[in-house]
Design a protein around this motif. Structure first.
Motif, short mmCIF file in Angstrom:
data_model
loop_
_atom_site.label_atom_id
_atom_site.label_comp_id
_atom_site.label_asym_id
_atom_site.label_seq_id
_atom_site.Cartn_x
_atom_site.Cartn_y
_atom_site.Cartn_z
N LEU A 289 1.14 -0.89 0.37
CA LEU A 289 -0.09 0.02 0.07
C LEU A 289 1.58 1.38 -0.42
O LEU A 289 2.08 0.65 0.57
N GLY A 290 0.53 2.28 -0.12
CA GLY A 290 0.79 3.05 0.09
C GLY A 290 0.15 4.47 0.43
O GLY A 290 -0.77 4.59 0.56
N VAL A 291 0.36 5.77 2.11
CA VAL A 291 0.20 6.20 2.11
C VAL A 291 0.84 7.46 2.59
O VAL A 291 2.66 7.52 2.05
N ASN A 292 0.29 8.48 2.60
CA ASN A 292 0.78 9.90 2.47
C ASN A 292 1.59 10.23 4.34
O ASN A 292 1.43 9.64 5.60
N ILE B 95 9.19 -0.09 3.21
CA ILE B 95 9.83 -0.85 1.69
C ILE B 95 10.25 0.49 0.61
O ILE B 95 11.27 0.01 -0.17
N GLY B 96 10.59 1.16 0.61
CA GLY B 96 10.34 2.83 0.08
C GLY B 96 9.50 3.85 -0.10
O GLY B 96 8.57 4.71 1.19
N SER B 97 9.88 4.74 -0.84
CA SER B 97 8.64 6.18 -1.05
C SER B 97 8.70 5.67 -2.72
O SER B 97 9.11 5.69 -3.53
N ARG B 98 7.73 7.17 -2.64
CA ARG B 98 7.10 7.79 -4.29
C ARG B 98 6.68 9.07 -4.07
O ARG B 98 5.98 9.33 -2.62
N ARG B 99 6.14 9.42 -5.23
CA ARG B 99 5.37 10.90 -5.01
C ARG B 99 4.40 10.72 -5.80
O ARG B 99 3.97 9.40 -6.11
N PHE B 100 3.18 10.90 -4.82
CA PHE B 100 1.90 10.31 -5.28
C PHE B 100 1.55 11.91 -5.87
O PHE B 100 1.19 12.86 -4.83
N LEU B 101 0.75 11.83 -7.19
CA LEU B 101 0.28 13.38 -7.26
C LEU B 101 -2.21 13.33 -6.74
O LEU B 101 -1.99 12.54 -7.38
N VAL B 102 -1.66 14.33 -6.45
CA VAL B 102 -3.37 14.69 -6.00
C VAL B 102 -4.05 16.00 -6.68
O VAL B 102 -3.43 16.95 -6.29
N GLU C 115 2.47 17.54 -6.01
CA GLU C 115 2.64 16.08 -5.56
C GLU C 115 2.81 16.06 -3.87
O GLU C 115 3.41 17.20 -3.61
N HIS C 116 2.68 14.12 -3.06
CA HIS C 116 3.16 14.24 -2.46
C HIS C 116 3.61 13.80 -1.85
O HIS C 116 4.27 12.75 -2.84
N ASP C 117 4.29 13.05 -0.53
CA ASP C 117 5.26 12.10 -0.51
C ASP C 117 4.46 11.02 0.34
O ASP C 117 3.38 11.60 1.42
N ASP C 118 4.85 10.08 -0.57
CA ASP C 118 3.63 8.68 0.30
C ASP C 118 5.41 7.90 0.55
O ASP C 118 6.12 7.60 0.47
N TYR C 119 4.92 6.94 1.81
CA TYR C 119 5.76 5.90 1.85
C TYR C 119 5.35 4.42 1.53
O TYR C 119 3.62 4.27 1.29
N VAL C 120 5.38 3.34 0.67
CA VAL C 120 4.80 2.45 0.14
C VAL C 120 5.65 1.18 1.64
O VAL C 120 6.55 1.53 1.95
N LEU C 121 4.37 0.73 1.73
CA LEU C 121 4.52 -0.19 2.64
C LEU C 121 3.76 -1.74 2.12
O LEU C 121 3.25 -1.79 1.40
N ALA C 122 4.67 -2.82 2.66
CA ALA C 122 4.97 -4.27 3.15
C ALA C 122 3.80 -5.17 3.98
O ALA C 122 5.29 -4.92 4.98
N CYS C 123 3.18 -5.77 3.94
CA CYS C 123 3.34 -7.23 4.93
C CYS C 123 3.14 -7.88 4.16
O CYS C 123 2.60 -8.73 3.00
N ASP C 124 3.98 -8.95 5.22
CA ASP C 124 4.69 -10.25 4.56
C ASP C 124 3.29 -10.98 4.73
O ASP C 124 3.13 -11.62 5.91
N LEU C 125 2.92 -11.32 4.32
CA LEU C 125 1.62 -12.36 3.76
C LEU C 125 1.64 -13.96 4.07
O LEU C 125 1.19 -14.86 4.68
N THR C 126 2.60 -14.07 3.59
CA THR C 126 2.85 -15.89 3.73
C THR C 126 3.53 -16.27 5.30
O THR C 126 3.65 -17.23 5.57
N ALA C 127 3.76 -15.06 6.87
CA ALA C 127 4.22 -15.23 7.96
C ALA C 127 3.04 -15.46 8.52
O ALA C 127 3.67 -15.09 9.95
N ARG C 128 1.89 -14.76 8.02
CA ARG C 128 0.72 -14.59 8.91
C ARG C 128 -0.43 -15.61 8.80
O ARG C 128 -0.81 -16.03 7.43
#
Length: 183
Positions: free
Chosen positions: A130-133, A151-158, A162-175
């Protein structure tokens, strides 16, 4: 389906897309009012949060869960899973494109229930992205409690801003996806 304290969560269908679009636009208005110009706000809602936009996600294999008032059926929030559109995606990933609740529903457990539905819907995938502001401290804390890591960042256009987003990840294999996320 969850039915708690006057609201429920269920998978949305084609007939629910106007309600989903309404919540999406309301969430954008609540989040960006005062930060965007009117034309940018209207264009962003028209283009990214219309029933047609959500119809496009469903056509590409997306799934939507709708939180609604059990008495009136009024929409209160939703979560949207779709094939990844994030540059950081790898094989086996799926994206939580949106998870929104109306402000008055924050802290009610609706976000947790929507996340549980999305996690159950993500079964069979390796990671949920997911991406989150980057300035959305409350959302970042919520996602951290659900097991997401940056896991990273990106620029997001609204609109045209432009806004700064973080890119997040959840490991689904371990839950255990049948266990609801923590509050």
């Amino acid at each position: 389906m969850f039915d708690i304290n006057g609201w429920q969560v269920r998978e949305a269908g084609e007939e629910d897309l106007e309600a989903v679009a309404l919540v999406g636009s309301a969430a954008i208005l609540e989040t960006y009012a005062g930060l965007l110009q009117r034309a940018d706000m209207l264009a962003f809602c028209r283009d990214g949060h219309s029933a047609a936009a959500y119809r496009g996600y469903l056509a590409k294999g997306g799934r939507i869960w709708l939180g609604e008032d059990t008495e009136t059926g009024c929409p209160l929030g939703y979560a949207l899973l779709c094939p990844p559109e994030i540059d950081h995606a790898q094989d086996g990933d799926i994206e939580l494109k949106r998870i929104y609740t109306l402000t008055r529903m924050q802290g009610s457990g609706l976000g947790k229930a929507l996340m549980a539905a999305a996690l159950a819907g993500a079964q069979g995938h390796r990671r949920l992205l997911l991406g989150v502001n980057a300035k959305n401290v409350r959302a970042l804390a919520f996602y951290a409690r659900q097991g997401f890591e940056t896991i990273g960042s990106r620029r997001f256009l609204v609109g045209s801003v432009e806004h700064d987003d973080y890119v997040l990840a959840c490991d689904l294999t371990a839950r255990d996806l049948l266990t609801a996320p923590t509050v």
